[in-house]
Design a protein around this motif. Sequence first.
Motif: not given
Length: 267
Positions: A31-43, A70-73, A127-136
């Motif tokens: 649910a966290a993954r889905a809500r994060i994608e829906g709320e923050f999208g391209a940011r 981690a946001l793009a801005d 931290c454990t990657p959940l979405l997107g490019e892993d900054l590690a």
Amino acid sequence: MNGKGLAPDGTIAREGALDRVPAAFAPVVDAARARIEGEFGARLHSAYLYGSVPRGTAVPGASDLDLMLALADEPTAADRAAAGALEAALDRAFPQVDGVGVLVFGARTLLSDLERHDLGFFVACLCTPLLGEDLAERLPAYRPTPLLARETNGDLALALPGWRTRAATAATDREREVLSRGVGRRLVRTGFTLVMPRWGGWTSHLGESAELFGRHYPERVTQMRAAAATGRTPSADPAVLDMFLNDLGPWLAAEYTAVHGEKAPRP
């Protein structure tokens, strides 16, 4: 990974993984993954889990869910409000979690030279990657050095006044419980990193951290064990917070500065 949380080359191993998430918490993570994608999208640049859930030690009904975005801005007030709404929504929807915390940072901040041995270490090792490019992948390997100790927890003294204000104004047992859990965890982690370079490893286990601290500071181990216990099971007792904020905390801040120095100032 050896018994001190290190990879074969002596660097600190990443401590969590999605396949360690306990079954009871899998729906929360989904649910966290889905809500994060829906709320923050391209940011959104990337999202991470940290804490007991990805370590596999979370207890249903007692453990909280910790997320970092981690946001793009750099985050705006609207981003922080959205993170707060996400915390509340997940906490309401899932009784197996006792509180949800969402940290929000800009990706550039997480990768900056200033944060290399604090937030950068946090991303790369805790931290454990959940979405997107892993900054590690863009951060170095880390060792249990005095530099890491100073930059992760060399600012305890700065946190104490705010905690005292929150304790003085807390009107409910729940407010005191939330504060006591956060303060207890921070004190244990600071106590552990105080002795981390001498031990030569890394652990996020509160009980083990308190005992490792106690090997070097036996006169304070009873208080540190209490902090570890409160980090797991929060207390609404004002006397517990008083001991943390007006005895153990000030002593630990002064000892930390004497041993490792102060953390580099932030803007």
